[in-house]
Motif scaffolding. Structure first.
Motif, PDB file in Angstrom:
ATOM      1  N   ASN A 218     116.115 -20.208  86.232  1.00  0.00           N
ATOM      2  CA  ASN A 218     116.261 -21.082  87.396  1.00  0.00           C
ATOM      3  C   ASN A 218     115.803 -20.287  88.614  1.00  0.00           C
ATOM      4  N   ARG A 219     116.013 -20.833  89.791  1.00  0.00           N
ATOM      5  CA  ARG A 219     115.477 -20.194  91.000  1.00  0.00           C
ATOM      6  C   ARG A 219     116.177 -18.873  91.312  1.00  0.00           C
ATOM      7  N   ASN A 220     117.315 -18.589  90.676  1.00  0.00           N
ATOM      8  CA  ASN A 220     118.072 -17.384  90.978  1.00  0.00           C
ATOM      9  C   ASN A 220     118.066 -16.351  89.847  1.00  0.00           C
ATOM     10  N   PHE A 221     117.742 -16.763  88.639  1.00  0.00           N
ATOM     11  CA  PHE A 221     117.917 -15.883  87.486  1.00  0.00           C
ATOM     12  C   PHE A 221     116.646 -15.842  86.651  1.00  0.00           C
ATOM     13  N   ASN A 222     116.193 -14.631  86.327  1.00  0.00           N
ATOM     14  CA  ASN A 222     115.044 -14.506  85.437  1.00  0.00           C
ATOM     15  C   ASN A 222     115.210 -13.296  84.523  1.00  0.00           C
ATOM     16  N   ALA A 223     114.557 -13.356  83.373  1.00  0.00           N
ATOM     17  CA  ALA A 223     114.605 -12.276  82.385  1.00  0.00           C
ATOM     18  C   ALA A 223     113.174 -11.863  82.041  1.00  0.00           C
ATOM     19  N   LEU A 224     112.945 -10.555  82.003  1.00  0.00           N
ATOM     20  CA  LEU A 224     111.620 -10.027  81.697  1.00  0.00           C
ATOM     21  C   LEU A 224     111.706  -9.170  80.440  1.00  0.00           C
ATOM     22  N   LEU A 225     111.005  -9.588  79.407  1.00  0.00           N
ATOM     23  CA  LEU A 225     110.883  -8.807  78.182  1.00  0.00           C
ATOM     24  C   LEU A 225     109.525  -8.111  78.215  1.00  0.00           C
ATOM     25  N   PHE A 226     109.492  -6.798  77.994  1.00  0.00           N
ATOM     26  CA  PHE A 226     108.235  -6.073  78.149  1.00  0.00           C
ATOM     27  C   PHE A 226     108.064  -5.019  77.064  1.00  0.00           C
ATOM     28  N   VAL A 227     106.789  -4.745  76.759  1.00  0.00           N
ATOM     29  CA  VAL A 227     106.396  -3.615  75.924  1.00  0.00           C
ATOM     30  C   VAL A 227     105.233  -2.940  76.646  1.00  0.00           C
ATOM     31  N   ASP A 228     105.468  -1.765  77.211  1.00  0.00           N
ATOM     32  CA  ASP A 228     104.427  -1.010  77.898  1.00  0.00           C
ATOM     33  C   ASP A 228     103.801   0.003  76.954  1.00  0.00           C
ATOM     34  N   ASN A 229     102.498   0.225  77.118  1.00  0.00           N
ATOM     35  CA  ASN A 229     101.756   1.155  76.272  1.00  0.00           C
ATOM     36  C   ASN A 229     101.945   0.774  74.801  1.00  0.00           C
ATOM     37  N   VAL A 230     101.516  -0.426  74.484  1.00  0.00           N
ATOM     38  CA  VAL A 230     101.740  -1.007  73.152  1.00  0.00           C
ATOM     39  C   VAL A 230     101.234  -0.102  72.034  1.00  0.00           C
ATOM     40  N   THR A 231     100.079   0.494  72.192  1.00  0.00           N
ATOM     41  CA  THR A 231      99.483   1.317  71.134  1.00  0.00           C
ATOM     42  C   THR A 231      99.983   2.762  71.143  1.00  0.00           C
ATOM     43  N   ASP A 232     100.960   3.057  72.022  1.00  0.00           N
ATOM     44  CA  ASP A 232     101.556   4.389  72.111  1.00  0.00           C
ATOM     45  C   ASP A 232     100.497   5.458  72.379  1.00  0.00           C
ATOM     46  N   LYS A 233      99.605   5.171  73.334  1.00  0.00           N
ATOM     47  CA  LYS A 233      98.536   6.094  73.702  1.00  0.00           C
ATOM     48  C   LYS A 233      99.110   7.278  74.476  1.00  0.00           C
ATOM     49  N   GLU A 234      98.774   8.492  74.046  1.00  0.00           N
ATOM     50  CA  GLU A 234      99.272   9.688  74.715  1.00  0.00           C
ATOM     51  C   GLU A 234      98.282  10.136  75.786  1.00  0.00           C
ATOM     52  N   THR A 235      98.755  10.212  77.033  1.00  0.00           N
ATOM     53  CA  THR A 235      97.911  10.658  78.136  1.00  0.00           C
ATOM     54  C   THR A 235      98.710  11.618  79.018  1.00  0.00           C
ATOM     55  N   ILE A 236      97.988  12.351  79.853  1.00  0.00           N
ATOM     56  CA  ILE A 236      98.597  13.355  80.729  1.00  0.00           C
ATOM     57  C   ILE A 236      98.444  12.921  82.183  1.00  0.00           C
ATOM     58  N   ASN A 237      99.547  13.046  82.926  1.00  0.00           N
ATOM     59  CA  ASN A 237      99.529  12.704  84.348  1.00  0.00           C
ATOM     60  C   ASN A 237      99.189  13.891  85.240  1.00  0.00           C
ATOM     61  N   ARG A 238      99.638  15.102  84.846  1.00  0.00           N
ATOM     62  CA  ARG A 238      99.501  16.245  85.744  1.00  0.00           C
ATOM     63  C   ARG A 238      99.331  17.538  84.951  1.00  0.00           C
ATOM     64  N   PHE A 239      98.461  18.415  85.466  1.00  0.00           N
ATOM     65  CA  PHE A 239      98.232  19.739  84.892  1.00  0.00           C
ATOM     66  C   PHE A 239      98.628  20.794  85.933  1.00  0.00           C
ATOM     67  N   VAL A 240      99.382  21.805  85.531  1.00  0.00           N
ATOM     68  CA  VAL A 240      99.771  22.890  86.439  1.00  0.00           C
ATOM     69  C   VAL A 240      99.698  24.210  85.680  1.00  0.00           C
TER      70      VAL A 240
END
Length: 268
Positions: A218-240
């Motif tokens: 309704n106008r006040n209530f919502n539900a979000l079902l999600f799957v992020d990175n479906v293929t489980d891809k491994e990546t790097i954000n930062r190198f130090v």
């Protein structure tokens, strides 16, 4: 810094298609850059001026709503970001080493500065243009130090291309709510994590997919079902680079799924 940008925002076919385009050119002088510098068996992190750099690119955004309840959104960024002058940089993984060379009887001298004693030979990091830092090694000067020229190397985390494309379709539910499934593809041409642009500190090109279903109950209530990175891809954000020449990385999240519930309280 000198920056120039031009762009255009357009709508076509009764506002069902929107295309935004922008082109830019940025030139930097005394660009501040974080570097890891070897000091004995460890390294220190400090801020240097990278002299000069430039970044030129194009960005395109497209949104299409030609079919009722269906929306398709896409974005693409093309970027060429390089150092135009970045000399005398100490490489965090070692600028040079001395190796045994019995044939080098007299030692090696460059511009009056001894860089290798007799019986040894100095080997610089392959693939880099390296030499004696100005103002070191001479009479009355600090001990000889070495650096490399990174002019022409890519600015860290500056992907040649990156973007996303998503599609969503809205369904009405009998109780007056709405269900919207969505698929999102994010792609990236890869980048280097440090100014040295070594292969060991490179994230290659990749594509990731996300799936989402949003249920507006309704106008006040919502539900979000999600799957992020479906293929489980491994990546790097930062190198130090850390102590002793050890490379540390921070990875992006693996496949993640969940349910988010949101409720907007009515104001009284």
């Amino acid at each position: 810094m000198k920056a120039v940008e031009i762009g255009s925002k357009n709508r076509f076919f009764d506002n069902t298609l929107q295309i935004n385009v922008a082109a830019f050119s940025n030139k930097y002088t005394n660009l501040q850059e974080q570097r890891q510098v070897p000091v004995g068996a460890t390294t220190i992190s400090t801020i240097f001026n990278a002299a000069k750099a430039k970044a030129e690119g194009v960005e395109v955004e497209v949104e299409w709503r030609g079919i009722e309840r269906l929306s398709v959104i896409a974005g693409l960024s093309l970027l060429d970001a390089k150092y135009t002058s970045f000399p005398d940089v100490a490489l965090p993984f070692g600028t040079s080493i001395l190796v045994t060379d019995a044939s080098n009887v007299a030692g090696t001298t460059v511009n009056g500065v001894l860089i290798a004693p007799p019986g040894q030979r100095r080997v610089f990091a392959p693939g880099y243009s390296c030499g004696v830092l100005p103002g070191t090694g001479g009479a009355g000067q600090p001990a000889v130090a070495f650096g490399c020229d990174l002019t022409g190397k890519r600015v860290p985390y500056a992907s040649r291309y990156q973007g996303s494309i998503s599609a969503a379709y809205e369904f009405d539910t009998p109780n007056g709510g709405r269900v919207t499934p969505m698929v999102v593809a994010n792609f990236n041409g890869g980048f280097y994590g440090q100014p040295t642009n070594a292969e060991i500190e490179k994230q290659g090109a990749y594509t990731k997919f996300d799936l989402k279903v949003n249920w507006e109950i309704n106008r006040n209530f919502n539900a979000l079902l999600f799957v992020d990175n479906v293929t489980d891809k491994e990546t790097i954000n930062r190198f130090v680079w850390g102590g002793g020449g050890a490379l540390q990385v921070s990875s992006a999240p693996p496949r993640t799924f969940g349910l988010r519930l949101n409720y907007n309280f009515k104001s009284f």
